[in-house]
Design an enzyme around this catalytic site. Structure first.
Site, short mmCIF file in Angstrom:
data_model
loop_
_atom_site.label_atom_id
_atom_site.label_comp_id
_atom_site.label_asym_id
_atom_site.label_seq_id
_atom_site.Cartn_x
_atom_site.Cartn_y
_atom_site.Cartn_z
N ASP A 141 -6.29 13.52 -25.33
CA ASP A 141 -6.42 12.13 -24.90
C ASP A 141 -5.76 11.27 -25.97
O ASP A 141 -6.35 10.99 -27.02
CB ASP A 141 -7.89 11.77 -24.71
CG ASP A 141 -8.08 10.36 -24.17
OD1 ASP A 141 -7.11 9.57 -24.21
OD2 ASP A 141 -9.19 10.05 -23.73
N TYR B 15 0.84 -1.20 0.00
CA TYR B 15 0.00 0.00 0.00
C TYR B 15 0.87 1.24 0.00
O TYR B 15 1.79 1.35 0.79
CB TYR B 15 -0.93 0.02 1.23
CG TYR B 15 -2.38 -0.05 0.81
CD1 TYR B 15 -2.97 1.03 0.14
CD2 TYR B 15 -3.14 -1.19 1.02
CE1 TYR B 15 -4.27 0.97 -0.30
CE2 TYR B 15 -4.45 -1.25 0.59
CZ TYR B 15 -5.02 -0.17 -0.07
OH TYR B 15 -6.30 -0.23 -0.51
N GLU C 149 -0.48 4.83 -0.56
CA GLU C 149 -1.26 6.06 -0.80
C GLU C 149 -0.36 7.28 -0.63
O GLU C 149 0.43 7.37 0.31
CB GLU C 149 -2.44 6.14 0.17
CG GLU C 149 -3.56 5.19 -0.22
CD GLU C 149 -4.78 5.31 0.68
OE1 GLU C 149 -4.71 6.04 1.69
OE2 GLU C 149 -5.79 4.66 0.38
N ARG D 228 -2.14 -2.68 -18.41
CA ARG D 228 -3.36 -1.87 -18.35
C ARG D 228 -3.21 -0.82 -17.27
O ARG D 228 -3.08 -1.15 -16.09
CB ARG D 228 -4.58 -2.73 -18.05
CG ARG D 228 -4.77 -3.91 -18.98
CD ARG D 228 -6.17 -4.47 -18.92
NE ARG D 228 -7.06 -3.65 -19.71
CZ ARG D 228 -7.17 -3.74 -21.04
NH1 ARG D 228 -6.45 -4.62 -21.71
NH2 ARG D 228 -7.99 -2.96 -21.69
N THR E 240 -3.80 6.07 -21.88
CA THR E 240 -3.67 4.73 -21.34
C THR E 240 -2.24 4.28 -21.61
O THR E 240 -1.52 4.89 -22.40
CB THR E 240 -4.63 3.73 -22.01
OG1 THR E 240 -4.35 3.70 -23.41
CG2 THR E 240 -6.10 4.13 -21.80
C1 LIG Z 1 -9.21 3.45 -24.37
C2 LIG Z 1 -9.54 4.87 -24.20
C3 LIG Z 1 -9.89 5.41 -22.95
C4 LIG Z 1 -10.23 4.57 -21.74
O1 LIG Z 1 -9.34 3.69 -21.29
P1 LIG Z 1 -9.78 2.51 -20.30
O2 LIG Z 1 -8.48 2.06 -19.80
O3 LIG Z 1 -10.53 1.52 -21.13
O4 LIG Z 1 -10.65 3.10 -19.23
C5 LIG Z 1 -10.06 6.77 -22.86
N1 LIG Z 1 -9.91 7.57 -23.93
C6 LIG Z 1 -9.61 7.08 -25.14
C7 LIG Z 1 -9.46 8.01 -26.28
C8 LIG Z 1 -9.43 5.72 -25.32
O5 LIG Z 1 -9.15 5.25 -26.54
#
Ligand SMILES: *Cc1c(COP(=O)(O)O)cnc(C)c1O
Length: 439
Positions: A214, A68, A70, A249, A240
């Site tokens: 993103d 842990y 945090e 992941r 991600t």
């Molecule tokens: C895959 C993805 C996410 C979310 O990722 P998770 O790990 O599945 O929650 C967010 N934004 C975009 C553009 C993605 O392609």
């Protein structure tokens, strides 16, 4: 449909791949073994998936998961962080260096929680936020209605032009100036073309919004120099770690120093508890791998393969959203092939080709039964397939879609056998070669 497999009697007994697991829980071990086989002998074309290296697998499966922690390195709420702090600092330093950013937070559990943390950092419930509409290629977490991000915030959405399949920046600018969102997201999940971060940055500055790039899908391409970087146009970069970046992941948030405190506070204690330290270790390894010259080759090969695949599909009469691809992803509109996306996707799965059905822009069909199929080249490139193999891949897709229309299971089985044979010649990272796998 069962895969063409070597009969168990034909191969000498191999030691169990997961001996402790096999002894403790043979039922679960068998499921893992079956998944290993499936990932080894199918052609995996889902553009958000990949194969991590054995090193990433090992780092992600360590006793770091017992701890842990945090807080952040040097500022934890638990003792015993002598090693964990160093692991997290290593991951952060590698992220900063690879992407050329001032600050990185490697703790978000996944892409969706990372995006939630961004809202928590920069908006209040009820505020207006802006992103690309889900059916146009955006992500749920960019303010779409069924997501918390679209019900706790007022989501306004932009799309692509019907004639070009590309983002219309006049529309984005007009919408941003009219709605004055606190946060604008760019990026998405089904965008086959280069994202113009500079154009989004200009609009966000004009509208007084925080721009979030993103890059979940394209982080590996950016790291490898095969897609332009959102630095310095975006205020925050969300990604991600498990798509083209080829890590475990997880997710990361990156930003300039001025936003570091807000981002860190939003991730912890705002949204999450203890970080997943074993995942942080896997991310550190993946970032190290992505900094090697061979990863640049990988990223460029992913794009070259997608381009070759798009060309081969166009030559076979497939209609592609935006007419092709600049990146790792191809979005096929199967309307003219007279097969719904889901029917095609399920038939291709029986043929050993794993894809996902997907909406296309202005789709007249429903999201759960759309017109499109989304494919990508990150996984097959990790196995070493090159542009020379793409006509064969396109051929299988063509024959598979035609077989889906006719309901021809024999044709799908024939493709399945051919796919299995090619894949057996290209071992996947993190997986033993086929004879080493349980049948
Ligand atoms: C895959 C993805 C996410 C979310 O990722 P998770 O790990 O599945 O929650 C967010 N934004 C975009 C553009 C993605 O392609």
């Amino acid at each position: 449909m069962t895969a063409p497999v070597t009969p168990a009697t034909a191969t000498p007994a191999t030691p169990a791949r997961h001996p402790a697991l096999t002894a403790a829980d043979p039922e679960l071990a068998a499921l893992v073994g079956a998944e290993e086989r499936l990932q080894a002998d199918t052609l995996r074309l889902i553009p958000s998936e990949n194969y991590v290296s054995q090193a990433v697998l090992e780092a992600s499966g360590t006793v770091l998961q017992n701890k842990y922690s945090e807080g952040y390195p040097g500022r934890r709420y638990y003792e015993g962080q002598q090693n964990i702090d160093r692991v997290e600092r290593l991951a952060v330093a590698r992220a900063r260096s690879l992407f050329g950013v001032e600050h990185a937070n490697v703790q978000p559990y996944s892409g969706s929680p990372a995006n939630l943390a961004v809202y928590l950092a920069f908006a209040e419930p009820g505020d207006t936020v802006m992103g690309m509409a889900l059916p146009m290629g955006g992500h749920l977490t960019h303010g779409w209605g069924v997501s918390a991000t679209g019900s706790w915030f007022r989501g306004v959405q932009y799309g692509v032009r019907r004639d070009t399949g590309l983002v219309d920046f006049d529309e984005v600018r007009e919408l941003a100036l009219k709605e004055r969102p606190k946060v604008i997201f760019c990026g998405g999940t089904a965008l086959p073309r280069t994202i113009d971060f500079a154009a989004f940055g200009e609009i966000a500055r004009e509208a007084g919004a925080v721009l979030v790039a993103d890059i979940a899908h394209i982080a590996g391409l950016i790291a490898g120099g095969a897609h332009p970087s959102p630095v310095p146009h975006a205020d925050v970069i969300s990604t991600t770690t498990h798509k083209t970046l080829r890590g475990p992941r997880g997710a990361m948030l990156m930003c300039r120093e001025e936003h570091a405190k807000a981002v860190d506070k939003a991730v912890f204690p705002g949204l999450q508890g203890g970080p997943h330290n074993h995942t942080t270790a896997g991310i550190a390894v993946a970032l190290h791998e992505a900094a090697q010259p061979s990863f640049r080759d990988y990223a460029h090969a992913v794009v070259a393969n997608a381009g070759a695949l798009a060309e081969a599909l166009l030559a076979r009469g497939f209609e592609l959203v935006s007419g092709g691809t600049d990146n790792h992803l191809v979005l096929m509109d199967l309307t003219s092939k007279e097969v719904p996306g889901k029917v095609a996707a399920q038939a291709l799965d029986r043929a050993g080709i794993v894809v996902n059905y997907n909406t296309v822009p202005f789709d007249p069909r429903k999201p759960f039964d759309p017109s499109g199929v989304r494919i990508g080249t990150p996984s097959l490139t990790s196995r070493g397939l090159t542009a020379e193999h793409m006509p064969a891949v396109a051929d299988w897709i063509d024959r598979g879609v035609a077989a889906a229309r006719r309901g021809d299971e024999d044709a799908l089985a024939a493709i399945r056998a051919e796919v299995g044979e090619l894949m057996s010649a290209f071992p996947a990272p993190g997986l033993p070669t086929l004879p080493g796998l349980p049948a």
